[in-house]
Design an enzyme around this catalytic site. Structure first.
Site, short mmCIF file in Angstrom:
data_model
loop_
_atom_site.label_atom_id
_atom_site.label_comp_id
_atom_site.label_asym_id
_atom_site.label_seq_id
_atom_site.Cartn_x
_atom_site.Cartn_y
_atom_site.Cartn_z
N ASN A 70 0.83 -1.19 0.00
CA ASN A 70 0.00 0.00 0.00
C ASN A 70 0.87 1.25 0.00
OD1 ASN A 70 -1.71 2.14 0.64
ND2 ASN A 70 -2.02 1.47 2.75
N CYS A 71 0.79 2.04 -1.06
CA CYS A 71 1.58 3.27 -1.15
C CYS A 71 1.33 4.20 0.02
CB CYS A 71 1.25 3.99 -2.46
SG CYS A 71 1.98 5.63 -2.60
#
Length: 223
Positions: A120-121
């Site tokens: 997840n960025c």
């Protein structure tokens, strides 16, 4: 993504000027970083408001980004000097100034290399990302260098759906508190205008809105 890749290729070849671009996503999508090959199989079967969630690959690196309730910005330019980190900071300056004009102070994140293990960025904030005072990540960015030109893409979280975010990444996101009363399209317009004005001031340029021509669309579709 195809448009962004085409823009940097054209700029690198001297055929297109520097560009600042903003857009939202329809339908909702998850963009994967160029080198990101591992992601949950469940992402291939997600839906949101009755529509499938698209899976696309970015020309830039980084982790997965959920594009719902966000605004994507793109800068394509050249002639910048310094390290990659210094180029990031030169290009991020207009974001900091633009958000400051809206009453929001942003700072660079400080996460280490452990971010590569997080799909997840927005699960971590490196020194290439911009965070709010409480550490909540507002903007995640990534770059591609091509023959002296640079493409910097970033996602600005505005009004994400926490339930969808939880379904995708398995964690509940931090609430985003912005001192702005606008919502929906009005919020997007307000942020876009503020960032465009800041970009003109930062880079000493006058921006002209110019849609893609039919021949340019054809070239992009045949990439």
């Amino acid at each position: 993504m195809a448009i962004d890749r085409w823009l940097v290729e054209q700029h690198a070849a001297g055929l297109h000027p520097s560009t600042l671009r903003f857009y939202t996503w329809s339908p909702t999508a998850i963009s994967l970083g160029y080198h990101q090959h591992k992601y949950p199989e469940s992402w291939q079967h997600l839906t949101y408001q009755g529509q499938p969630v698209d899976l696309v690959r970015r020309p830039t690196g980084g982790r997965a980004v959920l594009h719902q309730g966000d605004l994507t910005y793109v800068v394509v330019t050249s002639g910048l000097t310094g390290s990659r980190a210094q180029v990031y900071q030169q290009l991020c300056e207009f974001l900091i100034r633009g958000w400051r004009s809206l009453g929001v102070e942003l700072h660079y994140g400080n996460a280490g290399r452990g971010y590569i293990h997080n799909p997840n960025c927005f699960g971590t904030a490196t020194n290439a990302d911009l965070v709010l005072a409480d550490g909540t990540k507002l903007i995640g960015s990534a770059q591609l260098f091509d023959k002296g030109a640079v493409l910097q893409q970033g996602s600005i979280r505005l009004e994400p759906d926490p339930e969808l975010f939880s379904e995708v990444f398995g964690i509940h996101p931090k609430a985003i508190a912005l001192p702005i009363t606008a919502h929906g399209e009005s919020l997007i317009v307000q942020v876009t205008e503020a960032l465009s004005a800041a970009a003109e001031d930062c880079f000493g340029v006058h921006l002209e809105v110019q849609p893609l021509s039919s021949s340019e669309w054809t070239a992009i579709e045949h990439e």
